[in-house]
Design a protein around this motif. Sequence first.
Motif, mmCIF file in Angstrom:
data_model
loop_
_atom_site.group_PDB
_atom_site.id
_atom_site.type_symbol
_atom_site.label_atom_id
_atom_site.label_comp_id
_atom_site.label_asym_id
_atom_site.label_seq_id
_atom_site.Cartn_x
_atom_site.Cartn_y
_atom_site.Cartn_z
ATOM 1 N N UNK A 393 0.859 -1.190 0.000
ATOM 2 C CA UNK A 393 0.000 0.000 0.000
ATOM 3 C C UNK A 393 0.890 1.233 0.000
ATOM 4 N N UNK A 394 0.627 2.142 -0.902
ATOM 5 C CA UNK A 394 1.427 3.353 -0.990
ATOM 6 C C UNK A 394 0.928 4.361 0.035
ATOM 7 N N UNK A 395 1.824 4.898 0.828
ATOM 8 C CA UNK A 395 1.439 5.840 1.881
ATOM 9 C C UNK A 395 2.460 6.987 1.939
ATOM 10 N N UNK A 396 2.021 8.101 2.449
ATOM 11 C CA UNK A 396 2.930 9.199 2.764
ATOM 12 C C UNK A 396 3.354 9.059 4.218
ATOM 13 N N UNK A 397 4.658 8.979 4.471
ATOM 14 C CA UNK A 397 5.160 8.837 5.830
ATOM 15 C C UNK A 397 6.023 10.039 6.194
ATOM 16 N N UNK A 664 -17.294 12.900 11.470
ATOM 17 C CA UNK A 664 -16.174 12.216 10.831
ATOM 18 C C UNK A 664 -16.630 11.538 9.542
ATOM 19 N N UNK A 665 -17.790 10.914 9.587
ATOM 20 C CA UNK A 665 -18.313 10.227 8.410
ATOM 21 C C UNK A 665 -18.949 11.203 7.431
ATOM 22 N N UNK A 674 -4.568 12.182 2.781
ATOM 23 C CA UNK A 674 -3.602 13.268 2.945
ATOM 24 C C UNK A 674 -4.349 14.576 3.170
ATOM 25 N N UNK A 675 -4.832 14.787 4.389
ATOM 26 C CA UNK A 675 -5.528 16.013 4.746
ATOM 27 C C UNK A 675 -4.535 17.112 5.081
ATOM 28 N N UNK A 831 -7.758 8.781 9.499
ATOM 29 C CA UNK A 831 -7.652 7.971 10.713
ATOM 30 C C UNK A 831 -6.715 8.620 11.726
ATOM 31 N N UNK A 832 -5.627 9.215 11.237
ATOM 32 C CA UNK A 832 -4.710 9.886 12.156
ATOM 33 C C UNK A 832 -5.377 11.088 12.817
#
Length: 841
Positions: A393-397, A664-665, A674-675, A831-832
């Motif tokens: 899974x591609x993610x920004x870290x 939230x929903x 990526x908020x 989620x964060x």
Amino acid sequence: MSNVPSSSSEPSSSKVDFNVDGLVASQREDEGLFARDIDGQLIRVEKATATELEENVTLTIDGREVTVKKAQPTRDSQGNILRGEDGLPIPRPTTIYDAASEAFVRKPGDPHPIATLCHKEHLPPVGVCRVCVVEATEMTRRGPRSRLVPSCVQRVTNDMVVSTLRSEADPAAAARVKTASQTVIELLMADHLPENQTDAPGNELAAIAKSMGVAQSRFSPPPISRGQDDSSKMILVDHDQCILCGRCQRGCNWVKENKVIGRGEKGYATRISFDLDDPMGQSSCVSCGECAVSCPTGALQFQPSFIDTQLKRVRDDMIAGKKDGDIVGADELIKYPLFSGIPYKFLQFNGAAVVRRVLAKDDVLCREGEYGSTAFIILKGEFEIFLSSTRGAVRNKSVGGLRGLFGGLKTVVEKVGGKARLADVGAASLSEDQRILRNEEDVILGEMTCLNRYPRSATVVSTGEAEVLEIKRNVLHMLQRNAVSRDILDRVYRERSLRGQLSGLPIFNPLDDASKDKAAEFLKDKADLITVDPGQIIFRQGENADNYYVNRLGFVKVTQAYGRNERVLNYLGPGNGFGEIGLLSSMGNQFGSPVGTDSVAGVRTATCTALDHVELIRIRGEDFRELLETFPDLRNALATKAKEILSRDEEARGRLQAVEADEYLDQGLYLAQSLLVLDLERCTRCDECTKACADTHDGVTRLVRDGLRFDKFLVASSCRSCMDPYCLVGCPVDAIHRNGDSLEIEIEDYCIGCGLCAENCPYGNINMHGFPKQEVNESGKLVTVYEELDGGKLPVVQQRATTCDLCRSVDGKPSCVYACPHEAAFRMTGEQLLEMTKRTN
């Protein structure tokens, strides 16, 4: 009425017999079949009913017996069933044209026995051109009755006998139909087909005339010219070639919902018009191209200069991206059977949407974890499918350190635990000695990732020399407009992906591999694929439990009522099953494993609602129960799970509600990867973030320091990199897509500025930016193009969509975050943000 004979001296109107066999009654019956809508088009009066969706009708077409349903579900342009407020399909009458399609068109390229100009299967029929005329014979009290009727609007009846112009069963009827059709074609040719268009590719009127053997018309041309309109930089309008079929109107107003095209004038002067009869270039037209793609003649054509410019931009992008392959042009593509149902003008408009790729042995076609906006049509060769035990899974870290803590990002591929779910190729997990091979008989690869916008779930490698056509998402959408092509995609999915998804369902984890395969094989032909619109309720708390569901795409909200309050229990992503509690509780006594504490047997314990566009696999209750009878281990495991769910205490059930789950929903934060989040307790409103964005991107900011509040945070208006981005849906030239290696949404230089992506984005995070049009002159120099206006020269201004790409086009470091002097700006997932809110509360 005065022409009806009467033996009485009294006025004939007082003596007319209105019984079924009377002449007047017959005339009234014919006229009563149709009415005119506000546009003057013929429409049917009688409506189909829901019960007719299950009633069979048998008729004969050209000597072939055909059995169809009396009514069919109404579908949109992509083949999705339209539903009413009650969630049930909206029925429409099955027409002769529908029945002929089902009987004679079994695979792409099969000729349809009925020609038509005003009708396309993805558009609502209007029956105005009369080219699709057939002879229909029905039984009446007076015996057989034959009539020439338009097949696209004439509904089928039992024992109806239909003859087309190609009928060999009744040559005399075929001759009558052919004579009528040829006369209509000649009239249309006289009025609307110039000599230079008789062999023009994509001109359906010319093609039909040639197929009927009509070389020229016996009739005189119209007495007046309706003129041309070249005010649009993209589309040339020739009113003299317009046959007033209404396909451009329905494409603009019904498919794209732009509401720009109507009709003006009367008699010979009648023509299509834009807005309040404005020139096309000065109207509210967004230049999406749907009208030109829909037009069956040369009335709406793409400007040659526009086609050349678009093709050059795409070629330049391919060279810059070092992408391999050769562009396949419209003239070659239209010869492939699978593309025979796609309008020639669409292939011309998207001149570089299909690329031929030739692969050697062990070449990689696509990789697991990549985001893909293309699918692959297999022309020759064989491919092997490889899965890893975990899915990439591609993610920004965070880049680490203090600055990384507050927003510095790098793009990585993480391993997400769990067995791979193979949406593209049809197996969830493989033993070491098991192989998955695909060849041209499988038609297509990668279509699910192309359609659902999630990462590719497998790596595909050629086993030898191979050749594929790589098609963009907009071409795949166009294929879905054609029922035969859509059926091929559905069959491929059912045979490959559906079985694989079923065998990989979490509910099957207690079973061994052989039992999983057996269970999946049992359900493969019994499961239904259904789509649910955003906000639509799948089932309600307190209803009788009838089906079990598996979420294939999208998110489902689970809520439960407590007195007058309703609490959010959970939200379910792709791959999750739900609805087992009500079904199991109805079987508790039978199997000796009651699952309910206070629940009523066979009744839903919660309400499930679609949060966005949801696709579900539905397993009917009786099949679900039979499955549990066959596999006791599965029954016991589900019963244990259901008991755990029902025995949760109030605190556990309210966990999501305690952190404002509704907001939230409702704000769609669960989809965000990526908020841009601003801590309002730190933010001083200095606007350094927006200034940095504008400075980085040549004065065009890609964020607005405004948006929705969530707890003490502001979710700024900047691209969220949604897991299921709505902005990618429907782009006519596929200029917007997700970067293949990461999350960012990219907009290519060949964007035509139609604004559909900006309209589709529910968060207002895509902006339309105007800029002067520039072209390369004869000296190879880039110059601004001007137009004469009110005696002066003004630059030709066009627009283009812009959105945040996390500064990937610059250096990959979000300028908005780094420019904040108070460390109040963050980049994080939904989620964060939810977890941060929990900690602060």
